[in-house]
Every structure is written in structure tokens, then in C-alpha cells.
Design an enzyme around this catalytic site. Structure first.
Site, PDB file in Angstrom:
ATOM      1  N   ASP A 246       1.434  -1.038 -19.803  1.00  0.00           N
ATOM      2  CA  ASP A 246       0.210  -1.844 -19.715  1.00  0.00           C
ATOM      3  C   ASP A 246      -0.787  -1.459 -20.806  1.00  0.00           C
ATOM      4  O   ASP A 246      -1.345  -2.309 -21.501  1.00  0.00           O
ATOM      5  CB  ASP A 246      -0.436  -1.735 -18.328  1.00  0.00           C
ATOM      6  CG  ASP A 246      -0.547  -0.299 -17.802  1.00  0.00           C
ATOM      7  OD1 ASP A 246      -0.102   0.631 -18.497  1.00  0.00           O
ATOM      8  OD2 ASP A 246      -1.071  -0.120 -16.688  1.00  0.00           O
TER       9      ASP A 246
HETATM   10  C1  LIG Z   1     -19.286   9.881 -21.687  1.00  0.00           C
HETATM   11  C2  LIG Z   1     -18.806   9.214 -20.515  1.00  0.00           C
HETATM   12  C3  LIG Z   1     -17.664   8.355 -20.823  1.00  0.00           C
HETATM   13  C4  LIG Z   1     -16.728   8.435 -19.744  1.00  0.00           C
HETATM   14  C5  LIG Z   1     -15.372   8.408 -20.276  1.00  0.00           C
HETATM   15  C6  LIG Z   1     -14.459   8.483 -19.154  1.00  0.00           C
HETATM   16  C7  LIG Z   1     -13.119   8.093 -19.622  1.00  0.00           C
HETATM   17  C8  LIG Z   1     -12.422   7.600 -18.468  1.00  0.00           C
HETATM   18  C9  LIG Z   1     -11.139   6.983 -18.860  1.00  0.00           C
HETATM   19  C10 LIG Z   1     -10.569   6.175 -18.038  1.00  0.00           C
HETATM   20  C11 LIG Z   1     -11.174   5.846 -16.753  1.00  0.00           C
HETATM   21  C12 LIG Z   1     -11.148   4.399 -16.548  1.00  0.00           C
HETATM   22  C13 LIG Z   1     -10.112   4.111 -15.571  1.00  0.00           C
HETATM   23  C14 LIG Z   1      -9.273   3.023 -16.107  1.00  0.00           C
HETATM   24  C15 LIG Z   1      -8.130   2.787 -15.240  1.00  0.00           C
HETATM   25  C16 LIG Z   1      -7.054   3.733 -15.547  1.00  0.00           C
HETATM   26  C17 LIG Z   1      -5.949   3.601 -14.586  1.00  0.00           C
HETATM   27  C18 LIG Z   1      -4.721   4.091 -15.256  1.00  0.00           C
HETATM   28  O1  LIG Z   1      -4.649   5.228 -15.610  1.00  0.00           O
HETATM   29  N1  LIG Z   1      -3.776   3.200 -15.441  1.00  0.00           N
HETATM   30  C19 LIG Z   1      -2.562   3.509 -16.143  1.00  0.00           C
HETATM   31  C20 LIG Z   1      -1.379   3.013 -15.337  1.00  0.00           C
HETATM   32  O2  LIG Z   1      -1.523   1.690 -15.004  1.00  0.00           O
HETATM   33  C21 LIG Z   1      -2.623   2.824 -17.478  1.00  0.00           C
HETATM   34  O3  LIG Z   1      -1.414   3.030 -18.129  1.00  0.00           O
HETATM   35  C22 LIG Z   1      -3.734   3.402 -18.286  1.00  0.00           C
HETATM   36  C23 LIG Z   1      -4.677   2.669 -18.810  1.00  0.00           C
HETATM   37  C24 LIG Z   1      -5.695   3.365 -19.644  1.00  0.00           C
HETATM   38  C25 LIG Z   1      -6.999   2.683 -19.590  1.00  0.00           C
HETATM   39  C26 LIG Z   1      -8.086   3.630 -20.028  1.00  0.00           C
HETATM   40  C27 LIG Z   1      -8.849   3.081 -21.129  1.00  0.00           C
HETATM   41  C28 LIG Z   1     -10.068   3.836 -21.408  1.00  0.00           C
HETATM   42  C29 LIG Z   1     -10.329   3.700 -22.840  1.00  0.00           C
HETATM   43  C30 LIG Z   1     -11.713   3.793 -23.224  1.00  0.00           C
HETATM   44  C31 LIG Z   1     -12.122   5.168 -23.562  1.00  0.00           C
HETATM   45  C32 LIG Z   1     -13.367   5.163 -24.331  1.00  0.00           C
HETATM   46  C33 LIG Z   1     -14.261   6.224 -23.858  1.00  0.00           C
HETATM   47  C34 LIG Z   1     -15.464   6.238 -24.708  1.00  0.00           C
HETATM   48  C35 LIG Z   1     -16.435   7.210 -24.180  1.00  0.00           C
HETATM   49  C36 LIG Z   1     -17.556   7.408 -25.079  1.00  0.00           C
HETATM   50  O1  LIG Z   2      11.324   2.158 -10.030  1.00  0.00           O
HETATM   51  C1  LIG Z   2      10.492   1.271  -9.871  1.00  0.00           C
HETATM   52  C2  LIG Z   2       9.141   1.542  -9.527  1.00  0.00           C
HETATM   53  C3  LIG Z   2       8.280   0.501  -9.346  1.00  0.00           C
HETATM   54  N1  LIG Z   2       8.698  -0.780  -9.492  1.00  0.00           N
HETATM   55  C4  LIG Z   2       7.773  -1.891  -9.290  1.00  0.00           C
HETATM   56  O2  LIG Z   2       6.670  -1.696 -10.146  1.00  0.00           O
HETATM   57  C5  LIG Z   2       5.496  -2.160  -9.510  1.00  0.00           C
HETATM   58  C6  LIG Z   2       4.387  -1.128  -9.605  1.00  0.00           C
HETATM   59  O3  LIG Z   2       4.787   0.026  -8.910  1.00  0.00           O
HETATM   60  P1  LIG Z   2       3.740   0.976  -8.162  1.00  0.00           P
HETATM   61  O4  LIG Z   2       2.953   0.182  -7.215  1.00  0.00           O
HETATM   62  O5  LIG Z   2       4.496   2.166  -7.709  1.00  0.00           O
HETATM   63  O6  LIG Z   2       2.886   1.499  -9.387  1.00  0.00           O
HETATM   64  P2  LIG Z   2       1.368   1.424  -9.793  1.00  0.00           P
HETATM   65  O7  LIG Z   2       0.572   0.330  -9.254  1.00  0.00           O
HETATM   66  O8  LIG Z   2       0.868   2.780  -9.623  1.00  0.00           O
HETATM   67  O9  LIG Z   2       1.686   1.062 -11.319  1.00  0.00           O
HETATM   68  C7  LIG Z   2       0.800   1.118 -12.340  1.00  0.00           C
HETATM   69  O10 LIG Z   2       1.022   2.290 -13.081  1.00  0.00           O
HETATM   70  C8  LIG Z   2       2.070   2.322 -14.002  1.00  0.00           C
HETATM   71  C9  LIG Z   2       2.028   1.154 -14.948  1.00  0.00           C
HETATM   72  O11 LIG Z   2       3.162   1.201 -15.764  1.00  0.00           O
HETATM   73  C10 LIG Z   2       1.952  -0.126 -14.192  1.00  0.00           C
HETATM   74  O12 LIG Z   2       1.757  -1.165 -15.099  1.00  0.00           O
HETATM   75  C11 LIG Z   2       0.839  -0.133 -13.219  1.00  0.00           C
HETATM   76  O13 LIG Z   2       0.922  -1.267 -12.401  1.00  0.00           O
HETATM   77  C12 LIG Z   2       5.866  -2.543  -8.090  1.00  0.00           C
HETATM   78  O14 LIG Z   2       5.937  -3.931  -7.982  1.00  0.00           O
HETATM   79  C13 LIG Z   2       7.213  -1.914  -7.865  1.00  0.00           C
HETATM   80  O15 LIG Z   2       8.035  -2.663  -7.005  1.00  0.00           O
HETATM   81  C14 LIG Z   2       9.991  -1.068  -9.846  1.00  0.00           C
HETATM   82  O16 LIG Z   2      10.353  -2.231  -9.991  1.00  0.00           O
HETATM   83  N2  LIG Z   2      10.863  -0.035 -10.026  1.00  0.00           N
END
Ligand SMILES: CCCCCCCC/C=C\CCCCCCCC(=O)N[C@@H](CO)[C@H](O)/C=C/CCCCCCCCCCCCC
Ligand SMILES: O=c1ccn([C@@H]2O[C@H](COP(=O)(O)OP(=O)(O)O[C@H]3OC[C@@H](O)[C@H](O)[C@H]3O)[C@@H](O)[C@H]2O)c(=O)[nH]1
Length: 412
Positions: A246
Site C-alpha cells: 500500500d
Molecule cells: C513532529 C510530529 C510529526 C509526527 C510524525 C509522526 C509520524 C507518524 C507516522 C505515521 C503515523 C500515521 C499513521 C498512518 C497509518 C499507518 C498505518 C500503517 O502502518 N500501515 C501500513 C500497513 O498498511 C502501511 O504499509 C504504512 C503506511 C505508511 C503511512 C505513513 C506515512 C507517513 C508519512 C509522513 C511522514 C511525514 C512526517 C513529517 C513530520 C514532520
Molecule cells: O495470508 C494472507 C493474509 C491476509 N490476507 C488478506 O489480506 C487482507 C488484509 O489482512 P489483515 O486484515 O490481516 O491485515 P491488515 O488490515 O492489518 O493489513 C494492512 O497491513 C498490511 C498491508 O499490506 C495491507 O495493505 C493493509 O491492509 C484480508 O482481506 C485478508 O483476508 C490474505 O489474503 N492472505
């Protein structure tokens, strides 16, 4: 000479001054994002879409991909919600990796119940793709009929407003993706309260704030995008080499100059939430992904921006610069933060929450303390990520290998 006799007094005072300036900056930026997301969640969320660019004759088709693995007690409700959407042109593409998966029976049952809905089931995934979710979805993605693709994981419940909102937002030529901010539907129990408080408070604060200032911040739980644009950037399957597909695919689109837009409707995760431990494990998994993608942000700035750490740091800075009482500042910080989170959560929830204020407070404290635990657990073993049936080794930059029987299998 001070500080164990290593540095002199003047250097020490420069270092302290520098740390205090950093503290002010981190505090200021955090407050900035809090204000932006508070404002944003009140004026932007839960507003009906402006569909003036659409008419009955030009409703675009949407291919909805639902990757499934196993059956949760609420899965039937989630899947059925997609069958029930009042939209004229969509197909449902269900995916399972294993032909014994119980979800197949459920899909067949719903197909019989709603014979008019255009549905296909893909079994087996695509070999050679590391990310299990992309592995599962690849055949559906390749066979999608329409140019708009909506990836919606099994935990997501939908409705007509949501599909309309995403489609309308994607009508603008510069918008490539419309994504839903993760949130939870109401459920009883302490663990569910903790989840709701996290997604509606701590996560919303940055998720909405970052998106409001056009930073790339998107989760792959529920997002609709223009397939031809992603195909120009190698297509979905290519990003299956990363566990955080993602982040990498939305970043590629964002770097190309396209906009990622948040849906007005937060994602309705709807699964049985049985334990706080399940929440903790998922947060550790996500944080480990982030630590490998953005080590400085997630390893340093992110923990500092959590309420307790920021309060301590801010109180020290306020004492240093303004001679304010450390404890009064810290107390006021915590009190304001709790109030902020409560009202932020209500805005994301579009109204009152189903738990009492005391339950909120207890769950809020547990969530804040858990954030420290989650950080420590994630940082102690940042390369190992367990997801689905496998354990993966992720290295800096997101490179991923499957760990199988103690040997590594590199599929990318
Ligand atoms: C000085 C204060 C700034 C606070 C910075 C805090 C940084 C926090 C980073 C992320 C928190 C936001 C949560 C976003 C959802 C993340 C969920 C997640 O981990 N999802 C993963 C699986 O689905 C996905 O692969 C990851 C996505 C990454 C998104 C994070 C993007 C943040 C990027 C922006 C950072 C800029 C910070 C600039 C601060 C000055
Ligand atoms: O082995 C697997 C695990 C998960 N999945 C599917 O993937 C989807 C997401 O799984 P989960 O709910 O465990 O995961 P999350 O919501 O935590 O995922 C999140 O984090 C990892 C990123 O890569 C995903 O894009 C994001 O949705 C579900 O629909 C699940 O059925 C598979 O098809 N195979």
C-alpha cells in the site's frame, strides 16, 4: 569539564539548547497536525459526496477485489454489504488462496441469494508474489473488467454512500486514489474500545493531518484507484514484492504528481475484536513495516509525538525556555490531549460513542501505555514480521523475504 568529563560546560549548554529547540519544533508540528485534523474531521468527514461530475449515463464501472482468508463471525455481514450496494455498474471479485477455505462456501451462498450481482471467485493466488494479500488478489486484478479498482479487505463493511463518495472523488483528473481512513464499527468489550480510541484518536490525528497537507499517507485496507495509472507504474502485482504494498504503490503514484484523497467515510472495520493482544500484535506488525520504510520518522519522531513522551519533552522545554512548572505543564498537556482525543473520536464516529466517559478514560490510558510497549516490541526485532501463515524478514527500504523452516526463500 562536565558530563562525565567528556565535554565542557559551553558545549553542554549548546547541546541542551539544541535539544530544547528540537523539542519545540516537534511539539509545534504535532499541535499543528492536531489542529488541522480536528478541523478536517469536523468539516470534511461524513459529508455526502458532490457527484456533479457524474450522470446516470456516465457512471463508471468498478471492480471490487475482496481478498479472503478464513471466516470471521462477521464476515457474512461484510460481504453481504457489498452485494447490497445500490450502484449500477460493479463486479465483485472474491479471492482465496486455498481451495479448502471456508470463505468459499459463504461466497457461494451469497451468490445464490443475489443472482443478479456480477461475481467471480478466484482460487489459488499467483505464485512468485511475496505479499500474501497481493498473492491472493493478483488473478482478480489481472482479470478486472473496469478501470476503477477498489481493494477492500475482508474486515471492511460497505454501503452505497461509500462507493459513491469514492467514485465521485476519483472523477477529478489529478486524483489517482481515494482511500478510507481506518476506523471501527461499534462493538462491545474493552478491546474494541481500545481499537476505536486508537483509530479515532491517535491515528486520525496524523492520518487526516498528513493527507490535508498532501503528504502520502494511505493504508491498503480500503482504497479505490484508477487501474490504468497504476499499470503505467508496473501494476499491483509488482508491488507484491513488498509487504507494505500500500505504501509503495501509493507513493509511486504520489511521486508522479497524482493526488491521494481521503474518503469522507472512515473505513468500517467489522471483525470480532476478542483481545487487546490482537490489537497490539497488529500495531507491532505495522510499526515494523514503517520502521523499515521510514526509520527516522517512525524510529525517532513517531515515538516522540505520542502523548506521554511529547508531554514530558514539552514540559522540559517549557521549563527551560519559560521557567514554567514542569508538573503543571505536563498535567495540562495530558488533560488537554484527553479532551482533544475524545472530541476527535466523536467527530470521526459522527456522533456519540457507545462507551461511557470512564470507559473511554480507562481504555485511553491503556492505549497510551500500550504505545510504549508496542514501540519497544517492534524495535527489539524490527526485521521480523508475522502475517497470515508466514513470517517474513523485511529489511531497510522494504525488501522482503519469506522465512520458511529457518531458511530464506526470496521470491522477488
Ligand atoms: C513532529 C510530529 C510529526 C509526527 C510524525 C509522526 C509520524 C507518524 C507516522 C505515521 C503515523 C500515521 C499513521 C498512518 C497509518 C499507518 C498505518 C500503517 O502502518 N500501515 C501500513 C500497513 O498498511 C502501511 O504499509 C504504512 C503506511 C505508511 C503511512 C505513513 C506515512 C507517513 C508519512 C509522513 C511522514 C511525514 C512526517 C513529517 C513530520 C514532520
Ligand atoms: O495470508 C494472507 C493474509 C491476509 N490476507 C488478506 O489480506 C487482507 C488484509 O489482512 P489483515 O486484515 O490481516 O491485515 P491488515 O488490515 O492489518 O493489513 C494492512 O497491513 C498490511 C498491508 O499490506 C495491507 O495493505 C493493509 O491492509 C484480508 O482481506 C485478508 O483476508 C490474505 O489474503 N492472505
Amino acid at each position: 569539564m562536565t558530563m562525565l568529563g567528556i565535554i565542557d560546560e559551553q558545549t553542554q549548554s549548546y547541546i541542551i539548547f539544541f535539544l530544547a529547540i528540537i523539542g519545540i519544533l516537534v511539539y509545534g508540528v504535532s499541535v499543528f497536525f492536531m489542529i488541522v485534523s480536528f478541523f478536517w474531521s469536523h468539516v470534511y468527514l461524513h459529508r455526502k459526496p458532490d457527484c456533479s461530475l457524474l450522470s446516470d449515463s456516465n457512471m463508471p464501472g468498478v471492480s471490487i477485489i475482496k481478498p479472503l482468508m478464513g471466516v470471521d463471525p462477521l464476515l457474512e455481514i461484510n460481504l453481504e454489504s457489498h452485494f447490497l450496494m445500490d450502484y449500477p455498474k460493479f463486479e465483485l471479485l472474491f479471492c482465496v488462496q486455498d481451495e479448502q477455505d471456508e470463505a468459499i462456501t459463504l461466497v457461494n451462498k451469497l451468490c445464490e441469494k443475489y443472482p443478479k450481482v456480477d461475481v467471480r471467485l478466484f482460487i489459488g493466488g499467483r505464485d512468485g508474489i511475496i505479499n500474501p494479500m497481493v498473492h491472493n488478489m493478483a488473478p482478480a486484478y489481472d482479470n478486472a473488467k473496469y478501470d476503477l479498482v477498489w481493494i477492500s479487505t475482508s474486515r471492511i463493511k460497505s454501503n452505497t454512500d461509500i462507493i459513491l463518495d469514492m467514485i465521485c472523488k476519483l472523477q477529478k483528473p489529478n486524483v489517482a486514489v481515494c482511500h478510507q481512513m481506518p476506523f471501527y464499527l461499534d462493538q462491545k468489550g474493552f478491546a474494541a474500545t481500545v481499537e476505536k480510541i486508537y483509530f479515532g484518536g491517535a491515528m486520525a490525528r496524523y492520518y487526516l493531518g498528513f493527507n490535508a497537507v498532501n503528504l502520502c499517507c494511505c493504508t491498503g485496507m480500503s482504497y479505490m484507484f484508477k487501474k490504468p495509472l497504476l499499470d503505467e507504474l508496473n501494476g499491483l502485482n509488482w508491488y507484491g514484492r513488498y509487504l507494505a504494498e500500500d505504501y509503495f504503490l501509493t507513493k509511486a503514484l504520489h511521486d508522479k504528481g497524482y493526488r491521494l484523497v481521503v474518503s469522507a467515510f472512515p473505513a468500517q472495520q467489522n471483525v470480532v475484536v476478542s483481545s487487546v493482544c490482537g490489537y497490539k500484535d497488529r500495531m507491532v506488525r505495522w510499526l515494523r513495516l514503517r520502521l523499515n520504510m521510514m526509520p527516522l520518522v517512525s524510529g525517532v519522531v513517531e515515538p516522540l509525538s505520542e502523548c506521554i513522551a511529547l508531554g514530558l519533552y514539552g514540559a522540559w522545554c517549557a521549563h527551560y525556555f519559560l521557567n514554567m512548572n514542569f508538573y503543571i505543564f505536563f498535567g495540562a498537556h495530558i488533560g488537554t490531549w484527553i479532551l482533544y482525543d475524545y472530541f476527535q473520536l466523536r467527530a470521526v464516529n459522527n456522533g456519540p460513542v457507545m462507551f461511557s466517559k470512564i470507559e473511554f478514560l480507562l481504555a485511553w490510558i491503556v492505549r497510551e501505555l500500550l504505545a510504549i510497549w508496542i514501540f519497544i516490541e517492534a524495535i527489539l526485532s524490527p526485521r521480523t514480521v508475522k502475517w497470515g501463515r508466514h513470517t517474513y524478514r523485511v529489511t531497510l527500504g522494504g525488501h522482503t523475504e519469506v522465512l520458511k523452516n529457518k531458511s530464506k526463500v526470496n521470491l522477488s
